[in-house]
Design a protein around this motif. Structure first.
Motif, PDB file in Angstrom:
ATOM      1  N   ALA A  25       0.829  -1.206   0.000  1.00  0.00           N
ATOM      2  CA  ALA A  25       0.000   0.000   0.000  1.00  0.00           C
ATOM      3  C   ALA A  25       0.865   1.258   0.000  1.00  0.00           C
ATOM      4  O   ALA A  25       0.563   2.242  -0.691  1.00  0.00           O
ATOM      5  CB  ALA A  25      -0.931  -0.006   1.213  1.00  0.00           C
ATOM      6  N   LEU A  26       1.949   1.236   0.767  1.00  0.00           N
ATOM      7  CA  LEU A  26       2.842   2.395   0.838  1.00  0.00           C
ATOM      8  C   LEU A  26       3.502   2.663  -0.516  1.00  0.00           C
ATOM      9  O   LEU A  26       3.556   3.802  -0.986  1.00  0.00           O
ATOM     10  CB  LEU A  26       3.902   2.150   1.910  1.00  0.00           C
ATOM     11  CG  LEU A  26       4.886   3.298   2.179  1.00  0.00           C
ATOM     12  CD1 LEU A  26       4.143   4.512   2.711  1.00  0.00           C
ATOM     13  CD2 LEU A  26       5.950   2.853   3.176  1.00  0.00           C
ATOM     14  N   VAL A  27       3.990   1.611  -1.153  1.00  0.00           N
ATOM     15  CA  VAL A  27       4.646   1.784  -2.454  1.00  0.00           C
ATOM     16  C   VAL A  27       3.628   2.214  -3.501  1.00  0.00           C
ATOM     17  O   VAL A  27       3.916   3.082  -4.341  1.00  0.00           O
ATOM     18  CB  VAL A  27       5.344   0.471  -2.881  1.00  0.00           C
ATOM     19  CG1 VAL A  27       5.886   0.585  -4.303  1.00  0.00           C
ATOM     20  CG2 VAL A  27       6.474   0.139  -1.920  1.00  0.00           C
ATOM     21  N   ALA A  28       2.427   1.628  -3.463  1.00  0.00           N
ATOM     22  CA  ALA A  28       1.389   2.016  -4.418  1.00  0.00           C
ATOM     23  C   ALA A  28       1.032   3.496  -4.258  1.00  0.00           C
ATOM     24  O   ALA A  28       0.880   4.224  -5.241  1.00  0.00           O
ATOM     25  CB  ALA A  28       0.153   1.143  -4.215  1.00  0.00           C
ATOM     26  N   GLU A  29       0.911   3.945  -2.995  1.00  0.00           N
ATOM     27  CA  GLU A  29       0.585   5.352  -2.742  1.00  0.00           C
ATOM     28  C   GLU A  29       1.678   6.277  -3.266  1.00  0.00           C
ATOM     29  O   GLU A  29       1.402   7.333  -3.826  1.00  0.00           O
ATOM     30  CB  GLU A  29       0.385   5.570  -1.244  1.00  0.00           C
ATOM     31  CG  GLU A  29      -0.024   6.995  -0.875  1.00  0.00           C
ATOM     32  CD  GLU A  29      -0.233   7.177   0.616  1.00  0.00           C
ATOM     33  OE1 GLU A  29      -0.385   8.347   1.044  1.00  0.00           O
ATOM     34  OE2 GLU A  29      -0.227   6.162   1.339  1.00  0.00           O
ATOM     35  N   SER A  30       2.944   5.856  -3.117  1.00  0.00           N
ATOM     36  CA  SER A  30       4.044   6.679  -3.597  1.00  0.00           C
ATOM     37  C   SER A  30       4.025   6.793  -5.116  1.00  0.00           C
ATOM     38  O   SER A  30       4.613   7.727  -5.687  1.00  0.00           O
ATOM     39  CB  SER A  30       5.387   6.098  -3.132  1.00  0.00           C
ATOM     40  OG  SER A  30       5.692   4.897  -3.822  1.00  0.00           O
ATOM     41  N   ARG A  31       3.359   5.878  -5.791  1.00  0.00           N
ATOM     42  CA  ARG A  31       3.242   5.904  -7.244  1.00  0.00           C
ATOM     43  C   ARG A  31       1.918   6.493  -7.704  1.00  0.00           C
ATOM     44  O   ARG A  31       1.584   6.430  -8.889  1.00  0.00           O
ATOM     45  CB  ARG A  31       3.415   4.484  -7.801  1.00  0.00           C
ATOM     46  CG  ARG A  31       4.820   3.924  -7.607  1.00  0.00           C
ATOM     47  CD  ARG A  31       4.961   2.521  -8.169  1.00  0.00           C
ATOM     48  NE  ARG A  31       6.341   2.086  -8.124  1.00  0.00           N
ATOM     49  CZ  ARG A  31       7.238   2.337  -9.070  1.00  0.00           C
ATOM     50  NH1 ARG A  31       6.879   3.029 -10.147  1.00  0.00           N
ATOM     51  NH2 ARG A  31       8.480   1.916  -8.952  1.00  0.00           N
ATOM     52  N   GLY A  32       1.152   7.034  -6.778  1.00  0.00           N
ATOM     53  CA  GLY A  32      -0.086   7.709  -7.135  1.00  0.00           C
ATOM     54  C   GLY A  32      -1.300   6.816  -7.224  1.00  0.00           C
ATOM     55  O   GLY A  32      -2.298   7.182  -7.851  1.00  0.00           O
ATOM     56  N   PHE A  33      -1.261   5.660  -6.570  1.00  0.00           N
ATOM     57  CA  PHE A  33      -2.379   4.726  -6.614  1.00  0.00           C
ATOM     58  C   PHE A  33      -2.991   4.543  -5.226  1.00  0.00           C
ATOM     59  O   PHE A  33      -2.297   4.645  -4.214  1.00  0.00           O
ATOM     60  CB  PHE A  33      -1.928   3.345  -7.110  1.00  0.00           C
ATOM     61  CG  PHE A  33      -1.503   3.292  -8.543  1.00  0.00           C
ATOM     62  CD1 PHE A  33      -2.437   3.131  -9.556  1.00  0.00           C
ATOM     63  CD2 PHE A  33      -0.160   3.400  -8.881  1.00  0.00           C
ATOM     64  CE1 PHE A  33      -2.043   3.062 -10.890  1.00  0.00           C
ATOM     65  CE2 PHE A  33       0.243   3.336 -10.204  1.00  0.00           C
ATOM     66  CZ  PHE A  33      -0.699   3.178 -11.208  1.00  0.00           C
ATOM     67  N   THR A  34      -4.270   4.277  -5.213  1.00  0.00           N
ATOM     68  CA  THR A  34      -4.888   3.694  -4.028  1.00  0.00           C
ATOM     69  C   THR A  34      -5.028   2.208  -4.321  1.00  0.00           C
ATOM     70  O   THR A  34      -5.044   1.792  -5.484  1.00  0.00           O
ATOM     71  CB  THR A  34      -6.274   4.300  -3.741  1.00  0.00           C
ATOM     72  OG1 THR A  34      -7.129   4.063  -4.876  1.00  0.00           O
ATOM     73  CG2 THR A  34      -6.154   5.802  -3.496  1.00  0.00           C
TER      74      THR A  34
END
Length: 288
Positions: A25-34
């Protein structure tokens, strides 16, 4: 009396799985995703400028084999690859990838990290990689398949056999006759498994040189002339500077190194051969 069927509660997640989900979730958020995880944890749906579903079964297996300090890079690479290949072939789906599986032989020293590819050793020097649509399969992708890696490699070899028959030529290397097998795909070494389809194979096997992934050079082990053939094949392989500069012995379904070092001394160059014990016994018998 009435009975009510209770909905089965999802299996309790382990602390390691929850930690991996948090990292995802953290990496996805850093890439602009939920992200939204499937109830069984087998996939995650990323929503941002685009929406895509990423399979996680293989990633979880790979994470279980690695130290936790490796997880951030593993997760980042997995999501980056999923985003970069969105809309293309989903290699983690064996139904899609199966017909495109092939093998390719590489020198072990040329593989930056053997843990990031799927394959098996032909010997200590060479590895047979599993590829799909021409690129190496990642462990996280193969980990999603309902078959073990060994079976997937066998499927790839079967595809290679169906796809192409190698061209057979008789050539000479400084007077020594050699059979050259060539193909259009970098999977020539897979054809060692059915050499008898191409040439007579004596009981003691054949010498093999692999100047590149598309070519096999072969000489039968059927007489003492094999000593000269080792020299010719070794010198030729060294000049091409391709897949491997060494000579191998294919016998009993195994590819064994016949170590032969080119030594320069007092202005002269000579070949020092150190055959494995089993092959040395063959040479002794042929010399009688």
């Amino acid at each position: 009396m009435s009975f009510f069927r209770r909905e089965r509660e999802p299996a309790r997640r382990s602390a390691a799985e929850e930690d991996l989900d948090s990292l995802l979730a953290l990496v996805a958020e850093s890439r602009g995703f939920t992200c939204a995880f499937a109830r069984d944890g087998g996939s995650v749906t990323l929503r941002g400028e685009t929406t895509l579903t990423v399979r996680l079964t293989g990633l979880r297996r790979e994470a279980g084999r690695r130290a936790r300090e490796d997880w951030p890079v593993l997760v980042s690479e997995h999501l980056a690859h999923a985003v970069a290949t969105a809309g293309e072939l989903d290699v983690s789906d064996l139904e899609q990838a199966g017909p495109l599986l092939r093998t390719r032989v590489e020198a072990v020293d040329e593989i930056a990290d053997l843990t990031r590819v799927v394959g098996r050793h032909l010997n200590a020097d060479l590895v047979e990689l599993l590829t799909a649509a021409g690129r190496p399969v990642r462990p996280e992708e193969a980990g999603c398949w309902p078959v073990p890696t060994a079976r997937a490699l066998d499927l790839a070899v079967e595809n290679v056999r169906r796809e192409e028959r190698l061209q057979v030529e008789q050539i000479e290397l400084a007077g020594t006759p050699v059979t050259r097998l060539t193909g259009t795909a970098p999977s020539a070494a897979a054809h060692l498994r059915w050499l008898a389809d191409y040439l007579p194979v004596p009981p003691d096997g054949v010498l093999v040189a692999l100047p590149d992934p598309y070519t096999l050079l072969l000489h039968p082990v059927d007489g003492i002339g094999v000593v000269r053939a080792i020299e010719r094949l070794r010198l030729h392989a060294a000049r091409t500077g391709g897949l491997s500069p060494q000579v191998y012995w294919w016998h009993g379904g195994r590819l064994t190194l016949i170590r032969a070092d080119i030594v320069a001394r007092d202005g002269q160059t000579r070949l020092v051969v150190a055959p494995p014990p089993e092959f040395a016994q063959v040479l002794a018998r042929l010399a009688v």
